[in-house]
Motif scaffolding. Sequence first.
Motif: not given
Length: 129
Positions: A26-54
Amino acid sequence: MAKGFDRTRRIGEQMRRDLSQAVVEILDHPNASLLSFTDVRVTRDLSFAKVFVTYVLEDEEERDYLVKRLNACAPQFRHYLAKRLSIRKMPELTFYYDESVEYGAHMEHLLTSLVEKAQDKDDDTSQES
């Protein structure tokens, strides 16, 4: 612990795994494979999700650019996840840079230097005796 929290945690973990697979296509970038998803915090009502990357590289401008690109591609990531997850409501995604890894490395460096200084000081006092 309440059952709802376990469910949102499981959903967040599955989203994290699926996002890790989707980022390169999806992310058309040469360094996209260097991203790492560390955590996803979803609200209880499933409205929002905070996605943390390094990001493996220390280039701050590149890191900021990639986080902006992730947020710009959030609808595509959301669509990708909607195909894979069987939940009634797909959360809106917001991507954030996770500085905890860098902070931990910095703290480890500080502690190591303190130990080295203490050892040097002990060596100096033992040589004087």
